[in-house]
Design a protein around this motif. Structure first.
Motif, PDB file in Angstrom:
ATOM      1  N   GLY A  96     -11.917  91.650  -6.903  1.00  0.00           N
ATOM      2  CA  GLY A  96     -11.992  91.678  -5.447  1.00  0.00           C
ATOM      3  C   GLY A  96     -13.401  91.599  -4.906  1.00  0.00           C
ATOM      4  N   GLY A  97     -14.385  91.322  -5.751  1.00  0.00           N
ATOM      5  CA  GLY A  97     -15.764  91.327  -5.281  1.00  0.00           C
ATOM      6  C   GLY A  97     -16.275  90.001  -4.775  1.00  0.00           C
TER       7      GLY A  97
ATOM      8  N   TYR B  45     -18.547  84.073  -0.832  1.00  0.00           N
ATOM      9  CA  TYR B  45     -18.880  85.334  -0.168  1.00  0.00           C
ATOM     10  C   TYR B  45     -18.836  86.477  -1.166  1.00  0.00           C
ATOM     11  N   ARG B  46     -19.726  87.452  -0.956  1.00  0.00           N
ATOM     12  CA  ARG B  46     -19.750  88.654  -1.803  1.00  0.00           C
ATOM     13  C   ARG B  46     -19.138  89.774  -0.981  1.00  0.00           C
ATOM     14  N   LEU B  47     -18.200  90.507  -1.593  1.00  0.00           N
ATOM     15  CA  LEU B  47     -17.553  91.599  -0.876  1.00  0.00           C
ATOM     16  C   LEU B  47     -17.967  92.910  -1.508  1.00  0.00           C
ATOM     17  N   GLN B  48     -18.243  93.906  -0.672  1.00  0.00           N
ATOM     18  CA  GLN B  48     -18.603  95.213  -1.213  1.00  0.00           C
ATOM     19  C   GLN B  48     -17.791  96.283  -0.529  1.00  0.00           C
TER      20      GLN B  48
ATOM     21  N   ASP C 131     -13.517  88.426 -15.608  1.00  0.00           N
ATOM     22  CA  ASP C 131     -14.545  89.458 -15.444  1.00  0.00           C
ATOM     23  C   ASP C 131     -15.438  89.159 -14.249  1.00  0.00           C
ATOM     24  N   SER C 132     -15.034  88.197 -13.431  1.00  0.00           N
ATOM     25  CA  SER C 132     -15.739  87.821 -12.196  1.00  0.00           C
ATOM     26  C   SER C 132     -17.175  87.404 -12.438  1.00  0.00           C
TER      27      SER C 132
END
Lengths: 226, 672
Positions: free
Chosen positions: B385-386, B399-402, B431-432
């Motif tokens: 989900g990152g 996009y990077r999600l935090q 493993d993204s």
């Protein structure tokens, strides 16, 4: 116009001059003069009178028409002159044509689709700072206009509005999806209620207000206890 | 048999777009469909009506007409542009401005390579079709009203144009004014110079093309007749949702005098029918209810065969939902935006079939609008989900999600490697750490993802010079151990790449039907593929050959009822607790294939879950077979597994879609 009636007079100014003519009739007394007998007007006099007034009317009508014509002519000339001023002179047009013929327009549009296109129909001068603008004779500057602009999208919007109005506008006899589906429920083998039985979106504002008041009341009730 | 906790997701408010135009190419058996949002879809009618290609739409592209010239596809729209599409790179090749205002109709003559566009300003513009482009030739005389419909006479010498209130035939000047302002929505010009028109008064009228006189009027509906198609017979589509067929037959059998007689009426749609097309055996219709309906004509097919069945295509044949296995997040793809949701939670335990109480409701975390005018082609979410990525025809965005406690932050990566300019499919490694994007010529670009940046690593290319590597990739899958990558293209090729060595490992033997879903088993590393004709294969990547189970399945053959299903399998997933399970789904059912159980033969009952339940537990194993089909969840958009032994089932009932469509016509029926 006053008819030739014995004993009756009108208050027209022409008539007033004829009041000098005495009459011998003993018909109705006229209000303006108690002693004098009403004037009698002869047939000839009144006939000439009538003819004169008719001629006058015709004259005025003709005069008015002529005046109007004059006005119209003048206005037309004014417009012509204005148009001439607006239109670029012929040689300027030729120069424009030679620089960018219609076919070139198309290939240009293909190459630089994102930035420019050309609107050859518009002949007004545009004094905007744009790329690809050239100064021609006089006070004119020729510039290419963005095709993807207000005109194109407004035409597209008008076309879509046309379809929308023909298919969904007045007189198109439409119903709602809810009714269509509910009819199937009603007439099907397992009869059921309407698909959207309760109108959930009625009085939203009132419901929200009631919710807020409820929360506030509950909060009030809790404060003394805790 | 395992038990699953099922997340029933109904908050994906997927709305398909209405069908505006269609065109059938009889030589290649492909149907092109144009939707209201500008998207163009290609269906392969020879491969079980599989939706092969989707070209995403664009904001201003309102397509009104579609046309095939050989293998080339052209469209004209209300933005005044004529577009040719690149079917190998799934994007518009170029557009040409018609300079006549909105373009209403397009008509092509393949004999003389000419194309006519009917425009808003009343002109019919002629374009010449050259090899790499089209070129404006000349205008016909300008007419007073907008040209709504056009039709070529098959010889190419005359054109019939339908306008507001009349039909005009060019080369011969005849017209016929009507009393009311009637819109002639469509015209057809037949080879014997008969002109057929459909108008907004609900009439289908037959005119003599030479004299301009009316031969016959058929009043078929109270509302508008919006579409006509003429080839083997004449069909007219109406606002009521009916399609009426006319045939040129003698009134009395045996007589010579033929006329256009109304033969059949089909009511397959609930809303207006906007587009029609003929194939050799069927009539295809589509309209405002967004479904594509193929109605076989019974005088051309054998009765009671699969070919003679009515077919409705409602959902896309590709996945619009991405599930992040490790974090319980769902990504929904809409044409103009993306939505990221977190699944709800439930504590309860219960018996199979129970509904568990929801402790925490699902919540929408992000609503991401796309930049620019182009619609979203493909999107992906990394398993943790990152990372989130989406592509359009012109760009790729990452996009990077935090996540911090209850809040979420999203940051766009500004600079992407220049190789990553446009892609058709996206896939994150488990493993993204890597993103895979399919690109031109069936190649796959590998990009490494760092903390907040990404670096180009490698381009994986199939062997060039053999096979149809020009076709775009429509399926991409990376194995859980990040060792293998499978890429399938619409030319029915599946290439397998070894990610440790970063090169092509092998190409699966080409099967004649296009793959609709592919997946690599996390434990056995077998590639499972399902095709448009419902065949299933399992291929061992290590040994480069079909597995024993796959051969057994092919020998036994699949059950008839399985093969007769008319929606394709769009997603394959696996059960983390039982490696013999393969979980598949199509629009109407969810199936778990247990490879340890025997395969059903033709006489076995395929849908046997209900009967098994009635049998005592000790007896069940004897009667079970490998295909366990569940029809409890409808209509399915995606079925996926989460790491914690839960299934996510995304449903979008067709009723919900129908309740949000534009208004249908009101039909007064007795006692309603």
């Amino acid at each position: 116009m006053a008819k030739d009636q014995r004993g009756k007079t009108t208050t027209s100014p022409s008539k007033k001059t004829d009041t000098e003519k005495q009459t011998e009739d003993t018909t109705m007394v006229f209000e303006s003069s108690d002693d004098e007998a009403p004037e009698e007007v002869t047939f000839d006099a009144s006939r000439t009178e009538a003819l004169r007034s008719m001629k006058q009317a015709l004259d005025t009508a003709r005069r008015e028409k002529e005046l109007l014509k004059e006005k119209r002519r003048k206005r037309q000339e004014l417009f012509q002159e204005q148009k001439k001023i607006k239109l670029l002179s012929d040689d300027v047009l030729e120069e424009m044509d030679s620089a960018s013929s219609k076919k070139q327009k198309q290939s240009e549009a293909e190459e630089q689709r994102q930035d420019e296109g050309e609107n050859g129909k518009k002949k007004k001068k545009k004094s905007r700072k744009m790329e690809h603008s050239r100064n021609l004779k006089g006070n004119y500057r020729v510039a290419t206009v963005k095709v993807v602009g207000a005109l194109a999208s407004s035409q597209q919007q008008a076309a879509e509005d046309f379809i929308q109005s023909r298919l969904y506008g007045a007189g198109s006899c439409r119903t709602t999806n809810n009714e269509l589906l509910s009819l199937q429920n009603k007439t099907g083998r397992n009869k059921g209620a309407a698909v959207q039985f309760v109108k959930k979106d009625w009085a939203c504002k009132q419901k929200a207000k009631a919710e807020k008041l409820k929360k506030r009341w509950i909060h009030k009730q809790h404060i003394p206890s805790c | 048999m395992g038990e699953f906790k099922v997340h029933r997701v109904r908050f994906f408010e997927y709305m398909p777009s209405p069908i505006r135009a269609m065109a059938f190419n009889s030589r290649t058996d492909r149907l092109a469909v144009a939707r209201g949002d500008g998207a163009v879809e290609i269906f392969n009618f020879a491969d079980n009506y599989f939706q092969e290609k989707v070209i995403p739409g664009q904001d201003s592209r309102a397509v009104e007409a579609l046309c095939w010239v050989g293998q080339r596809l052209f469209s004209a729209g209300l933005n005044g542009e004529i577009t040719e599409y690149d079917l190998e790179n799934l994007r518009p090749k170029y557009t040409v401005m018609a300079y006549g205002g909105p373009a209403w109709t397009l008509s092509m003559s393949t004999e003389c390579f000419l194309c006519q566009v009917g425009c808003e300003d009343g002109t019919v513009k002629m374009f010449e079709i050259l090899e790499e482009r089209i070129q404006f030739q000349r205008n016909h005389d300008r007419q007073k009203g907008r040209i709504i419909s056009l039709s070529w006479h098959p010889s190419g010498t005359h054109i019939a144009a339908g306008m507001m209130g009349m039909i005009r035939i060019f080369e011969t000047e005849t017209g016929s004014p009507a009393n009311k302002e009637v819109v002639v929505w469509s015209v057809a010009f037949l080879s014997d110079h008969t002109v057929i028109s459909g108008d907004s008064a609900g009439k289908v009228q037959v005119w003599d093309g030479f004299t301009g006189t009316l031969i016959k009027t058929h009043l078929i509906t109270k509302w508008d007749v919006l579409a006509l198609s003429d080839q083997s017979s004449l069909v007219a589509g109406t606002s009521e949702g009916t399609v009426t067929q006319f045939q040129f037959l003698p009134l009395i059998v045996g007589q010579q005098d033929k006329e256009w007689v109304r033969t059949r009426t089909f009511k397959n749609h609930s809303h207006d029918v906007r587009a029609l097309a003929h194939t050799e055996t069927a009539v295809v219709s589509g309209g405002m209810d967004t479904q594509l309906v193929v109605q076989p004509l019974l005088d051309r097919v054998e009765k009671n065969t699969q070919e003679s069945a009515l077919r409705k295509i409602a959902f896309p044949h590709r996945s619009l939902v991405c599930c992040a296995k490790k974090s319980g997040l769902l990504l929904f793809q809409f044409p103009e935006h993306l939505e990221l949701w977190r699944l709800g939670e439930s504590d309860g335990h219960g018996k199979p079939g129970d509904s568990l109480p929801v402790r925490k409701k699902p919540e929408k975390l992000i609503h991401l609008k796309r930049k620019g005018e182009d619609h979203i082609c493909c999107s992906a979410l990394s398993p943790c989900g990152g990372w989130l990525a989406y592509t359009t025809v012109s760009s790729v965005r990452l996009y990077r999600l935090q996540y911090n406690n209850n809040s979420i932050s999203i940051k766009k990566l500004p600079k992407l490697p220049k190789e990553l300019c446009s892609a058709h499919q996206l896939c994150f490694s488990s493993d993204s750490s890597k993103l895979f994007a399919s690109s031109k010529h069936s190649s796959v670009i590998v990009v490494a993802l760092g903390q907040s940046e990404c670096k180009y690593l490698h381009t994986l290319k199939p062997k060039s010079g053999y096979g149809t590597t020009e076709q775009p990739v429509h399926l991409l899958f990376v194995s859980e151990d990040s060792k293998w990558l499978a890429a399938a293209n619409t030319g029915c090729e599946i290439h397998i790449y070894n990610l440790n060595k970063l090169k092509l490992h092998c190409t699966v033997p080409v099967y004649s039907s296009c793959p609709t879903a592919i997946a690599i088993h996390p434990v056995t590393s077998n590639l499972v593929t399902v095709h448009a004709n419902q065949q299933i294969f399992e291929y061992s990547l290590a040994q480069k050959e079909y597995t024993e189970w796959s051969r057994k399945l092919q020998k036994q053959g699949l059950h008839n009822l399985w093969l007769e299903r008319d929606t394709p399998i769009t997603h394959i997933s696996f059960n983390p607790n039982n490696q013999a399970h393969i979980i598949l789904h199509d629009m109407f059912m969810l199936c778990i294939i247990d490879q340890s159980l025997p395969l059903p033969d033709r006489k076995t009952l395929l849908y046997n879950q209900m009967t098994l339940r009635s049998v005592p537990e000790s007896e069940r194993l004897r009667h079970s077979h490998a295909f366990k089909i569940c029809k409890n969840f409808q209509h399915l958009l995606c079925v996926s597994t989460l790491e914690d032994q839960a299934l996510v089932v995304v449903e979008r009932p067709l009723l919900d879609i129908m309740s949000q469509l534009p208004a249908p016509v009101r039909q007064k029926k007795f006692a309603t």
